[in-house]
Design a protein around this motif. Structure first.
Motif, mmCIF file in Angstrom:
data_model
loop_
_atom_site.group_PDB
_atom_site.id
_atom_site.type_symbol
_atom_site.label_atom_id
_atom_site.label_comp_id
_atom_site.label_asym_id
_atom_site.label_seq_id
_atom_site.Cartn_x
_atom_site.Cartn_y
_atom_site.Cartn_z
ATOM 1 N N ASP A 257 36.339 -12.751 -6.034
ATOM 2 C CA ASP A 257 36.423 -14.036 -6.728
ATOM 3 C C ASP A 257 36.852 -13.829 -8.182
ATOM 4 O O ASP A 257 36.469 -12.853 -8.817
ATOM 5 C CB ASP A 257 35.052 -14.725 -6.672
ATOM 6 N N LYS A 258 37.660 -14.742 -8.727
ATOM 7 C CA LYS A 258 38.081 -14.655 -10.123
ATOM 8 C C LYS A 258 38.321 -16.052 -10.682
ATOM 9 O O LYS A 258 38.481 -17.024 -9.933
ATOM 10 C CB LYS A 258 39.345 -13.814 -10.254
ATOM 11 N N LYS A 259 38.338 -16.155 -12.003
ATOM 12 C CA LYS A 259 38.556 -17.445 -12.658
ATOM 13 C C LYS A 259 40.002 -17.896 -12.473
ATOM 14 O O LYS A 259 40.924 -17.074 -12.447
ATOM 15 C CB LYS A 259 38.261 -17.328 -14.151
ATOM 16 N N PRO A 260 40.199 -19.198 -12.365
ATOM 17 C CA PRO A 260 41.582 -19.713 -12.329
ATOM 18 C C PRO A 260 42.309 -19.391 -13.621
ATOM 19 O O PRO A 260 41.689 -19.141 -14.657
ATOM 20 C CB PRO A 260 41.394 -21.233 -12.157
ATOM 21 N N ASP A 261 43.607 -19.368 -13.577
ATOM 22 C CA ASP A 261 44.402 -19.033 -14.762
ATOM 23 C C ASP A 261 44.161 -20.003 -15.910
ATOM 24 O O ASP A 261 44.271 -19.620 -17.087
ATOM 25 C CB ASP A 261 45.893 -19.013 -14.407
ATOM 26 N N TRP A 263 41.326 -21.489 -16.646
ATOM 27 C CA TRP A 263 39.874 -21.623 -16.891
ATOM 28 C C TRP A 263 39.593 -21.604 -18.393
ATOM 29 O O TRP A 263 40.184 -20.840 -19.143
ATOM 30 C CB TRP A 263 39.138 -20.465 -16.208
ATOM 31 N N ASP A 265 36.530 -21.091 -21.162
ATOM 32 C CA ASP A 265 35.186 -20.527 -21.230
ATOM 33 C C ASP A 265 34.213 -21.391 -22.033
ATOM 34 O O ASP A 265 33.001 -21.298 -21.830
ATOM 35 C CB ASP A 265 35.229 -19.133 -21.860
#
Length: 323
Positions: A257-261, A263, A265
């Motif tokens: 899993d990873k953050k969308p481009d 994203w 913070d």
């Protein structure tokens, strides 16, 4: 691996137990199983030295080994080239019972492995699973193991150190390791993978040169008990006392899993579409006095903001500098 000499005499009269599995290595031993009651081991008593050995009563036990008679018609040495040591059958250095024999490890710094088959065990919901055996390190033990492994019957005779087993149980000591192992291999119903589940808090192995009876009991409610000489040394539950757990946690981190481009913070961000109401007054105070409120009856203007509780006391671990 260099291992100190160890040997394991067979069970004394009146005891019912499974086969023993002494080795001078960390892995690769014998398959054994019994459904017996845990008994105590006390062959050090001097008044036993004049008593003759008699075969124990084992009726009602699923499988038991006494190492009497033609042992090698029942036991088979592993053909794997790693196992260069050859077990023998002999008496204790100091006999507890005259004529009592057991499976012996005659030479140090060698690997030993033998196996025996028993009839399939068909468990019931009401019956506990019990396996127990005796082991004795007659010359002490600084690094080695005397644990047993229960295998699937189709691999028992040709096992080696990395052959998949079902249960591993027994004492092991080397370096920082000093414990009575209980390891269960469990198949994940989702992935089909087999995983080793280790008991979290195993007891220490007996540290003397006497015979000791090691017992494992798994009850129908999934509770676990480990005994040494009939005394419970550790207990737990299959569902809560094994690591990694048999039942996985409800939430599992997804390593892919990873953050969308796009994203962001920051926890809060400005709303570019937001605007002040038409009647917004930039000069209005942050707080406005409410002319309708009044002090309640009995209000004391000069009363202290905080009043000490005469019944309160500091906790026993209170630190005036830290708390």
């Amino acid at each position: 691996f260099a291992r100190q000499p160890c040997s394991s005499p067979r069970l004394a009269p009146g005891r019912t137990a499974a086969a023993i599995a002494p080795v001078m290595q960390r892995v690769g031993v014998v398959a054994a199983l019994a459904a017996a009651q845990v008994a105590s081991a006390d062959d050090s008593a001097k008044d036993n030295i004049t008593k003759l050995y008699e075969p124990p009563e084992v009726s009602g036990v699923h499988w038991a080994e006494t190492f009497d008679g033609d042992v090698w018609s029942r036991w088979t040495a592993s053909p794997n080239e790693k196992y260069t040591g050859k077990f023998t059958v002999g008496k204790r250095v100091e006999e507890g019972l005259i004529g009592d024999v057991g499976l012996m490890v005659p030479e140090e710094a060698k690997h030993y492995g033998v196996s025996a088959k028993f009839d399939a065990l068909e468990g019931t919901k009401e019956a506990s699973f019990v396996v127990q055996y005796e082991a004795r390190f007659q010359e002490g033990l600084s690094c080695g193991g005397a644990y047993l492994k229960l295998y699937n019957s189709d691999v028992a005779e040709e096992f080696k150190d990395d052959t998949p087993y079902v249960i591993m149980f027994g004492p092991d000591r080397c370096g920082a390791t000093d414990k009575v192992h209980f390891i269960l291999r469990h198949r994940n119903p989702k992935t089909g993978d087999w995983e080793e589940k280790h008991f979290k808090e195993p007891p220490a192995a007996a540290g003397d040169k006497l015979t000791h009876l090691y017992g494992l009991v798994i009850d129908p409610d999934n509770s676990i008990s480990i005994f040494i000489d009939g005394e419970k040394k550790a207990s737990g539950n299959l569902l809560t006392s094994m690591t990694p757990p048999i039942n996985p946690p409800k939430d599992i981190d997804d390593p892919a899993d990873k953050k969308p481009d796009d994203w962001v913070d920051e926890a809060k961000m400005d709303d570019p579409a937001a605007s002040k109401p038409d009647d917004w007054d930039e000069d209005a105070p942050m707080m406005i006095f409410d002319s309708s409120v009044s002090k309640p009856a009995g209000w004391v203007d000069d009363a202290e903001a905080k009043i000490a509780d005469p019944k309160a006391s500091k906790p026993h671990d209170w630190d005036d500098e830290e708390d």
